[in-house]
Scaffold this active site. Structure first.
Site, short mmCIF file in Angstrom:
data_model
loop_
_atom_site.label_atom_id
_atom_site.label_comp_id
_atom_site.label_asym_id
_atom_site.label_seq_id
_atom_site.Cartn_x
_atom_site.Cartn_y
_atom_site.Cartn_z
NE ARG A 102 11.75 -14.77 62.86
CZ ARG A 102 10.83 -15.54 62.17
NH1 ARG A 102 10.11 -14.83 61.15
NH2 ARG A 102 10.21 -16.78 62.55
CG ASN A 179 8.67 -19.09 60.71
OD1 ASN A 179 8.47 -18.22 60.96
ND2 ASN A 179 7.76 -19.91 59.84
CD GLU A 180 4.23 -19.04 61.24
OE1 GLU A 180 3.68 -19.91 60.40
OE2 GLU A 180 3.90 -17.69 61.10
CG HIS A 246 4.62 -15.28 63.95
ND1 HIS A 246 5.36 -16.26 63.03
CD2 HIS A 246 5.77 -14.82 64.73
CE1 HIS A 246 6.59 -16.24 63.17
NE2 HIS A 246 7.04 -15.49 64.31
CE1 TYR A 248 1.47 -11.93 58.80
CE2 TYR A 248 2.12 -13.77 60.16
CZ TYR A 248 2.50 -12.84 59.12
OH TYR A 248 3.74 -13.08 58.86
CD GLU A 275 6.52 -14.58 60.35
OE1 GLU A 275 5.48 -14.48 59.93
OE2 GLU A 275 7.31 -15.66 60.15
CD1 TRP A 304 5.77 -12.11 55.29
CD2 TRP A 304 7.16 -12.94 56.55
NE1 TRP A 304 6.16 -13.11 54.59
CE2 TRP A 304 7.32 -13.52 55.33
CE3 TRP A 304 8.23 -13.46 57.68
CZ2 TRP A 304 8.06 -14.50 55.03
CZ3 TRP A 304 8.99 -14.39 57.22
CH2 TRP A 304 8.89 -15.21 56.13
#
Length: 468
Positions: A102, A179-180, A246, A248, A275, A304
């Site tokens: 990516r 992105n996001e 994503h 996290y 990610e 990531w």
């Protein structure tokens, strides 16, 4: 990658306010686990995808043009901030077994625009290294909360501006629109804006698989993407959109990881982890669960990131100083650990049949193996067989060798025979047919005091299979 995680030069990282992070985690804590199990009011779309010219979505799976299942295993590379590093980075990432990269790009609104010539060069390098390119526009990160961020509509305009670099590359390129694309402010606008961006690209002639990121800095703690995914998918005239979460700090337990991903799988909607890291300042993501769950479900993941992180999150670098010979603990984990890229990656068949770092050539099948229960002197196991080819399997025999002298005492879904440690499982009448992209399961009980070690290889009708 949210602003606090962006791999950009020192002095250009903006950390989200602590209050916002505290609110995010406290809101998540108020939600019962059962809430994670509900997709929302929309039913999955009933209509089939329009015939695609390259990578495309069908039956909730990402397929290549030839119908082969494609599971992304790769990492993110911050091209727009480190363009001089890209040639070596793509080569090194491929050498470590990845089948996808990516690539971070800029629309020109926050950083120097990656123009048509640059995008064409990146695509050419991806093809030279035999990896699938996921190209993402990063300037949308945290829109509505991050003052410099731009809208998804603006990102769609960028893709239209570089379209000539992408036309005809549908076998090799996935367009990750932005992105996001929302932070934690006004994120309810995500659904309408995402639909409009998809439609703008389709109206401009894009036939590529499109990828859309979740709001809430990519983590969707509000479940906005989860609860509206079916309607977003239906808004794509080609039914060729996949969803990216994503993971996290919000995803700090195996239960949260599994619940979120299984909701999409159950609804027949394509999802990947676009990610994730092994630690983060907003909480400690459960990377082991992320990698194990995506492996068991046959879903993609993109860690990531390769190198170049700043602003206090340098620990997210996989290679110290872009040096492939200096992998960090995170780099060792994702490339060489359990369920990692080296063990599970399979090269896209558009580049030939060899698997990346996954251990040799494989046929049009993939197998998952799990121990679901264990007791003194025995255990229960489950095997999932997926047809990753373009034609149906009608009757099969699955073979494997136990590493610890285990012996099958009972099996369902197939009929077993065993010679020493070598097991042969012949399909039952109700599991004999495996359509392209479909899976069947068999279960068994085995005895053994030597351990429950996982077989290292599986064959289906004498053809080696990839691992799920």
């Amino acid at each position: 990658m949210s602003a606090s995680r962006t791999a950009r030069p020192a002095g250009r990282t903006t950390t989200p306010p602590a209050a916002r992070l505290g609110l995010l985690l406290s809101l998540l804590a108020l939600l019962p686990l059962s809430a994670l199990l509900v997709l929302g009011p929309q039913a999955p779309p009933a209509h089939a995808a329009v015939a695609a010219t390259g990578l495309h979505v069908s039956g909730g799976r990402l397929l290549e043009a030839n119908g082969n299942d494609f599971v992304m295993r790769g990492v993110n590379h911050a091209h727009t901030w480190y363009p001089s590093r890209t040639t070596a980075a793509l080569s090194d990432i491929k050498a470590l077994g990845a089948n996808t990269v990516r690539v971070v790009l800029s629309t020109g609104d926050q950083w120097t625009k990656n123009d048509t010539a640059d995008v064409a060069n990146i695509v050419a390098q991806c093809k030279q290294n035999k990896v699938i390119c996921v190209l993402e526009a990063h300037d949308t990160t945290g829109y509505g909360e991050q003052s410099a961020a731009v809208s998804l509509s603006r990102a769609a305009d960028y893709w239209v501006s570089v379209r000539t670099a992408l036309t005809g590359q549908e076998n090799y390129v996935i367009v990750n629109i932005g992105n996001e694309p929302y932070g934690n402010t006004n994120y309810t606008g995500w659904t309408a804006d995402t639909k409009a961006a998809i439609q703008k690209l389709r109206n401009a002639g894009f036939e590529h698989t499109l990828m859309v990121d979740a709001p809430n800095w990519g983590q969707d703690w509000s479940f906005t993407m989860r609860d509206n995914a079916a309607s977003v998918f239906a808004a794509d005239s080609l039914r060729n959109t996949m969803f990216s979460i994503h993971m996290y700090g919000v995803f700090d337990t195996a239960a949260k990881v599994s619940s979120y991903l299984n909701t999409f799988v159950a609804a027949g909607l394509p999802i990947l982890v676009g990610e994730f890291g092994d630690m983060h300042s907003d909480g400690d993501p459960d990377e082991d669960a992320i990698m194990a769950t995506t492996r068991s479900l046959g879903l993609g993941y993109l860690g990531w990131s390769w190198s170049g992180n700043g602003g206090g999150v340098e620990y997210l670098d996989m290679a110290a100083g872009f040096n492939a010979n200096a992998l960090t603990s995170w780099g060792q984990r994702i490339f060489k650990g359990t369920d990692g890229i080296g063990a599970t990656s399979k090269q896209a068949t558009v580049y030939g049949s060899s698997s990346g770092g996954g251990g040799g050539t494989t046929g049009s099948c993939a197998v998952g193996y799990t121990v679901s229960g264990q007791w003194s002197g025995g255990f229960q196991g489950e095997v999932v067989i997926r047809n990753t080819g373009s034609t149906a399997v009608n009757g099969w025999t699955l073979g494997w060798t136990f590493p610890d002298g285990q012996r099958v005492t009972q099996m369902w879904g197939a009929t077993s025979s065993q010679n020493g440690s070598a097991v042969s499982a012949a399909s039952a009448s109700y599991t004999a047919v495996i359509d392209p992209g479909a899976s069947v399961s068999l279960g068994f009980i085995a005895s053994g005091t030597g351990g429950t070690g996982t077989p290292s290889a599986f064959t289906l009708n004498s053809t080696a299979c990839a691992r799920l």
